[in-house]
Design a protein around this motif. Structure first.
Motif, PDB file in Angstrom:
ATOM      1  N   GLU A  54       4.342   7.238  -3.253  1.00  0.00           N
ATOM      2  CA  GLU A  54       4.630   6.748  -1.903  1.00  0.00           C
ATOM      3  C   GLU A  54       6.138   6.621  -1.691  1.00  0.00           C
ATOM      4  O   GLU A  54       6.674   7.051  -0.663  1.00  0.00           O
ATOM      5  N   ARG A  55       6.824   6.051  -2.689  1.00  0.00           N
ATOM      6  CA  ARG A  55       8.285   5.905  -2.545  1.00  0.00           C
ATOM      7  C   ARG A  55       8.948   7.274  -2.409  1.00  0.00           C
ATOM      8  O   ARG A  55       9.843   7.476  -1.600  1.00  0.00           O
ATOM      9  N   GLY A  58       3.071   3.450  -7.527  1.00  0.00           N
ATOM     10  CA  GLY A  58       3.787   3.367  -6.244  1.00  0.00           C
ATOM     11  C   GLY A  58       4.868   4.432  -6.078  1.00  0.00           C
ATOM     12  O   GLY A  58       5.486   4.535  -5.015  1.00  0.00           O
ATOM     13  N   SER A 109      -0.289  10.613   6.307  1.00  0.00           N
ATOM     14  CA  SER A 109       1.085  11.079   6.507  1.00  0.00           C
ATOM     15  C   SER A 109       1.665  10.319   7.691  1.00  0.00           C
ATOM     16  O   SER A 109       0.907   9.738   8.483  1.00  0.00           O
ATOM     17  N   GLN A 162      -1.828   6.805  -6.565  1.00  0.00           N
ATOM     18  CA  GLN A 162      -1.850   7.799  -5.501  1.00  0.00           C
ATOM     19  C   GLN A 162      -1.023   9.027  -5.881  1.00  0.00           C
ATOM     20  O   GLN A 162      -0.142   8.946  -6.738  1.00  0.00           O
ATOM     21  N   HIS A 179       8.536   8.772   1.050  1.00  0.00           N
ATOM     22  CA  HIS A 179       9.395   8.161   2.069  1.00  0.00           C
ATOM     23  C   HIS A 179      10.878   8.477   1.842  1.00  0.00           C
ATOM     24  O   HIS A 179      11.667   8.423   2.773  1.00  0.00           O
ATOM     25  N   LEU A 225      -0.333  11.498   1.396  1.00  0.00           N
ATOM     26  CA  LEU A 225      -0.306  10.607   0.224  1.00  0.00           C
ATOM     27  C   LEU A 225      -1.691   9.977   0.088  1.00  0.00           C
ATOM     28  O   LEU A 225      -2.198   9.384   1.046  1.00  0.00           O
TER      29      LEU A 225
END
Ligand SMILES: C[S@@+](CC[C@H](N)C(=O)[O-])C[C@H]1O[C@@H](n2cnc3c(N)ncnc32)[C@H](O)[C@@H]1O
Length: 361
Positions: free
Chosen positions: A53-54, A50, A159, A2, A57, A72
């Motif tokens: 995404e991390r 990943g 989102s 992603q 956040h 994302l």
């Protein structure tokens, strides 16, 4: 894998990329930005599985200056004969969403796609609710963004409401009030929407509060404050709209905004004088560093190159003045939708509970 899709003002892709690059490095993520001048979109790719995404956040969306909205997800090629089926398949691989936003880039090419997104809106919504990939009642769930770059290429992303802009593409739907004397009025209204949570408006934009508007004429920003029943001291050599003067809430002083000092501390100082950002930030630093106001909104105009670095320097200048004075405050900047070659800076003094109007010597 992603990636993040970032919306920004067309022409500011370099700034949005620079800030994401810097912030991802600070958070310890390897990533790179892919930009196309004038596209109003930036791809931010993190090769680690990943990581995008991390990173999303770990970052506070409100900290981003040039990014209007983000999501994302992944890019998808869709055939013209059936765009919906592959989108539904892509949605089955992501989280359940509370709503679907159809987006494009904020460019002429993007606007040219309005007819297509309008045509797709109903069938997509119905397919997504039928498959239960969108469940409108659960508002705490992420929002699905379908951003069409062209008729055959769409970004399918998500989102999270607590960490993203509350509007598709980060563009608020605000209308110029009929009796406001200038379109600039929207800049202050949008700034309030961005910097002040709606639940705080009654306390922080309260009737009877006092404000100074530097570079106020003809009065678009003053209008917003008068509309909230504040008392405004408008500083400008130019004329203010008569309707505002007739309200009885405005004192117009023909003076230089850089030399003006209030007799008493005020709740708000706002400034829309067109000048070099170094001068505007010095003015802001003086007001908040000397405790003349509790909150301030000042525009930094950015006609130069290296605009991201310039904004960071301005913010540091303001922060230094606050540190020197031992004042705790938040300092943030955003390029709002209503902002052109400029950003809006907001400062809020934090020990505001004890704030009292005081006479200044
Ligand atoms: C962009 S306009 C402000 C528009 C205003 N915010 C509105 O919504 O109607 C900038 C204003 O700053 C004023 N100005 C420029 N230099 C100034 C200074 N040194 N002191 C006070 N006003 C100044 C100009 O006269 C002009 O009216």
């Amino acid at each position: 894998m992603q990636e993040l899709l970032l919306h920004c003002r067309p022409g500011f892709e370099g700034e949005a990329a620079a800030e994401m690059q810097e912030l991802s490095a600070i958070k310890g993520f390897a990533g790179y930005a892919v930009t196309k001048e004038g596209s109003a979109l930036v791809r931010f790719v993190c090769p680690g599985e990943g990581d995008a995404e991390r990173l999303m956040h770990k970052l506070d969306f409100r900290q981003l200056i040039f990014v209007r909205q983000w999501a994302l997800g992944n890019w998808l090629e869709v055939p013209v004969e059936d765009r919906i089926a592959p989108i539904i398949t892509a949605c089955s691989k992501g989280p359940i969403a509370s709503c679907m936003w159809l987006e494009t880039a904020d460019t002429n090419d993007g606007k040219a796609m309005a007819a297509l997104t309008k045509k797709l809106s109903k069938p997509l919504e119905s397919a997504l609710t039928k498959t239960r990939f969108v469940r409108p009642t659960k508002t705490e769930m992420p929002r699905l963004h379908l951003c069409f770059e062209s008729g055959t290429r769409v970004f399918v992303g998500w989102s999270w409401a607590h960490n993203a802009a509350p509007w598709p593409m980060g563009i608020p739907r605000l209308k110029v009030p009929r009796d406001a004397p200038s379109r600039s009025t929207l800049k202050l209204e949008e700034a309030w929407h961005h910097f002040i949570p709606r639940d705080d408006w009654d306390a922080r934009l309260a009737p009877g509060m006092t404000a100074v508007d530097l570079g106020a004429a003809p009065g678009g920003w003053t209008w917003q404050m008068v509309n909230r029943h504040m008392k405004v001291i408008a500083i400008d050599n130019g004329p203010m709209a008569q309707s505002l003067m007739d309200s009885g809430q405005v004192e117009h002083i023909q003076a230089d905004g850089y030399l003006y000092k209030p007799n008493k501390t005020v709740h708000w100082m706002v400034c829309d004088i067109v000048d070099k950002p170094a001068r505007s930030s010095s003015l802001l630093a003086r007001w908040v560093g000397r405790g003349w106001c509790r909150e301030a909104i000042v525009n930094f105009k950015l006609p130069m190159k290296r605009r991201y670095q310039e904004v960071i320097q301005c913010m540091e200048h303001v922060q230094d003045a606050l540190d020197e004075a031992g004042i705790k405050a938040t300092v943030s900047c955003k390029q709002l939708y209503s902002d052109r070659e400029e950003v809006t800076c907001h400062v809020r003094i934090l020990h505001a509970g004890s704030f009292k109007i005081q006479t200044l010597s």
